[in-house]
Design an enzyme around this catalytic site. Structure first.
Site, PDB file in Angstrom:
ATOM      1  N   CYS A  11       0.809  -1.225   0.000  1.00 41.70           N
ATOM      2  CA  CYS A  11       0.000   0.000   0.000  1.00 41.70           C
ATOM      3  C   CYS A  11       0.845   1.280   0.000  1.00 41.70           C
ATOM      4  O   CYS A  11       1.641   1.525   0.905  1.00 41.70           O
ATOM      5  CB  CYS A  11      -0.928   0.016   1.220  1.00 41.70           C
ATOM      6  SG  CYS A  11      -1.932   1.513   1.287  1.00 41.70           S
ATOM      7  N   GLU A  63      -6.533   7.380   7.776  1.00 42.05           N
ATOM      8  CA  GLU A  63      -6.237   8.325   6.693  1.00 42.05           C
ATOM      9  C   GLU A  63      -4.762   8.756   6.768  1.00 42.05           C
ATOM     10  O   GLU A  63      -4.313   9.401   7.729  1.00 42.05           O
ATOM     11  CB  GLU A  63      -7.145   9.555   6.712  1.00 42.05           C
ATOM     12  CG  GLU A  63      -8.546   9.264   6.206  1.00 42.05           C
ATOM     13  CD  GLU A  63      -8.575   8.827   4.737  1.00 42.05           C
ATOM     14  OE1 GLU A  63      -7.908   9.447   3.901  1.00 42.05           O
ATOM     15  OE2 GLU A  63      -9.267   7.838   4.438  1.00 42.05           O
ATOM     16  N   SER A  64      -4.044   8.420   5.704  1.00 46.94           N
ATOM     17  CA  SER A  64      -2.592   8.636   5.701  1.00 46.94           C
ATOM     18  C   SER A  64      -2.201  10.101   5.924  1.00 46.94           C
ATOM     19  O   SER A  64      -1.237  10.385   6.638  1.00 46.94           O
ATOM     20  CB  SER A  64      -1.984   8.119   4.396  1.00 46.94           C
ATOM     21  OG  SER A  64      -2.509   8.798   3.278  1.00 46.94           O
TER      22      SER A  64
HETATM   23  N1  LIG Z   1      -7.445   7.909   1.570  1.00 46.93           N
HETATM   24  C1  LIG Z   1      -6.848   6.751   2.187  1.00 46.93           C
HETATM   25  C2  LIG Z   1      -6.614   5.709   1.127  1.00 46.93           C
HETATM   26  C3  LIG Z   1      -6.099   4.386   1.724  1.00 46.93           C
HETATM   27  C4  LIG Z   1      -6.334   3.204   0.777  1.00 46.93           C
HETATM   28  O1  LIG Z   1      -6.976   3.334  -0.275  1.00 46.93           O
HETATM   29  N2  LIG Z   1      -5.820   2.035   1.191  1.00 46.93           N
HETATM   30  C5  LIG Z   1      -6.078   0.831   0.424  1.00 46.93           C
HETATM   31  C6  LIG Z   1      -4.826  -0.016   0.259  1.00 46.93           C
HETATM   32  S1  LIG Z   1      -3.560   0.797  -0.633  1.00 46.93           S
HETATM   33  C7  LIG Z   1      -7.084  -0.020   1.170  1.00 46.93           C
HETATM   34  O2  LIG Z   1      -6.964  -0.198   2.360  1.00 46.93           O
HETATM   35  N3  LIG Z   1      -8.041  -0.595   0.455  1.00 46.93           N
HETATM   36  C8  LIG Z   1      -8.970  -1.528   1.020  1.00 46.93           C
HETATM   37  C9  LIG Z   1     -10.343  -1.332   0.487  1.00 46.93           C
HETATM   38  O3  LIG Z   1     -10.602  -0.311  -0.171  1.00 46.93           O
HETATM   39  O4  LIG Z   1     -11.169  -2.214   0.729  1.00 46.93           O
HETATM   40  C10 LIG Z   1      -5.538   7.145   2.883  1.00 46.93           C
HETATM   41  O5  LIG Z   1      -4.902   8.104   2.420  1.00 46.93           O
HETATM   42  O6  LIG Z   1      -5.182   6.543   3.911  1.00 46.93           O
END
Ligand SMILES: N[C@@H](CCC(=O)N[C@@H](CS)C(=O)NCC(=O)O)C(=O)O
Length: 219
Positions: A11, A63-64
């Site tokens: 990720c 949230e990152s």
């Molecule tokens: N806006 C979020 C995006 C995080 C994200 O999309 N993470 C993905 C992995 S890279 C995730 O956990 N996806 C799981 C899902 O959507 O079910 C951030 O910045 O933390």
């Protein structure tokens, strides 16, 4: 208070937090989960069902961007600029970096050549715009000092280097200053050490299995 970063190995958003933790030399534990089959405890603590999560004592941050900002406020050295306007500008461009990650995901998962080419064009336009705002002297976004905004873009450039290795035409999408910036970021120890050593084969294997056109017609 102990810190635990909940991660999925590939990720890019997790990697943002991992870079900041390393830049600041903050002791922490990393817990990897399988996003295809997440454990029950993960659903219980992740409001969006996404990584990264940062567990701080009995609290959980998600949230990152928020996690990175929290780490920057609590652990020295401060990576955000001191000037409010400059700081806001960096935050705005970090959002732009988040949109590049979505474009990149859509590029590697595009199932047809037409869709793939559309995504290449979309990336080209965005990277040209970015080229106009980064500092000319480099090596980082706003000059010689590594900032929080640099940590937010590095995961995009790391994955871009992986797909450009497979398909060199993608490497040519980076204009000169952006290319130098990418080199500066990817040779930074905190960036290099923020992912597993075998990220490239794992990334390629994971996305190839998703059936992207790029993988069937690489080279
Ligand atoms: N806006 C979020 C995006 C995080 C994200 O999309 N993470 C993905 C992995 S890279 C995730 O956990 N996806 C799981 C899902 O959507 O079910 C951030 O910045 O933390």
């Amino acid at each position: 208070m102990g810190l635990e970063l909940v991660s999925f190995v590939l990720c890019p958003y997790v990697q943002r937090a991992a870079i900041v933790l390393r830049e600041k030399d903050v002791p922490h534990q990393v817990t990897y989960i399988d996003l295809e089959d997440p454990p029950d405890w993960f659903h219980a603590i992740s409001p969006f069902g996404k990584v990264p999560l940062l567990r701080v004592g009995d609290q959980t941050l998600f949230e990152s961007a928020i996690i990175c900002e929290y780490l920057d406020e609590v652990y020295p050295p401060r990576l955000h600029p001191g000037d409010a306007l400059e700081r806001a500008r960096h935050r705005a461009w970090a959002e732009f970096g988040a949109s590049l990650l979505i474009d990149q995901y859509e590029l590697v998962t595009a199932r047809t050549e037409g869709r793939y080419r559309d995504k290449v064009d979309a990336l080209r336009v965005k990277l040209e715009r970015l080229e106009g705002v980064i500092d000319g002297e480099g090596p980082f976004f706003s000059g010689s000092v590594f900032r929080l905004v640099d940590a937010t873009f590095a995961p995009f450039f790391m994955r871009h280097a992986v797909v450009a290795w497979l398909r060199p035409e993608l490497g040519e999408l980076l204009p000169a200053r952006t290319r130098a910036w990418s080199h500066g970021l990817l040779s930074r120890p905190a960036v290099e050490g923020s992912v597993v050593a075998d990220l490239r084969p794992r990334y390629l294997e994971y996305f190839e299995a998703k059936g992207g056109w790029l993988f069937k017609h690489g080279g």
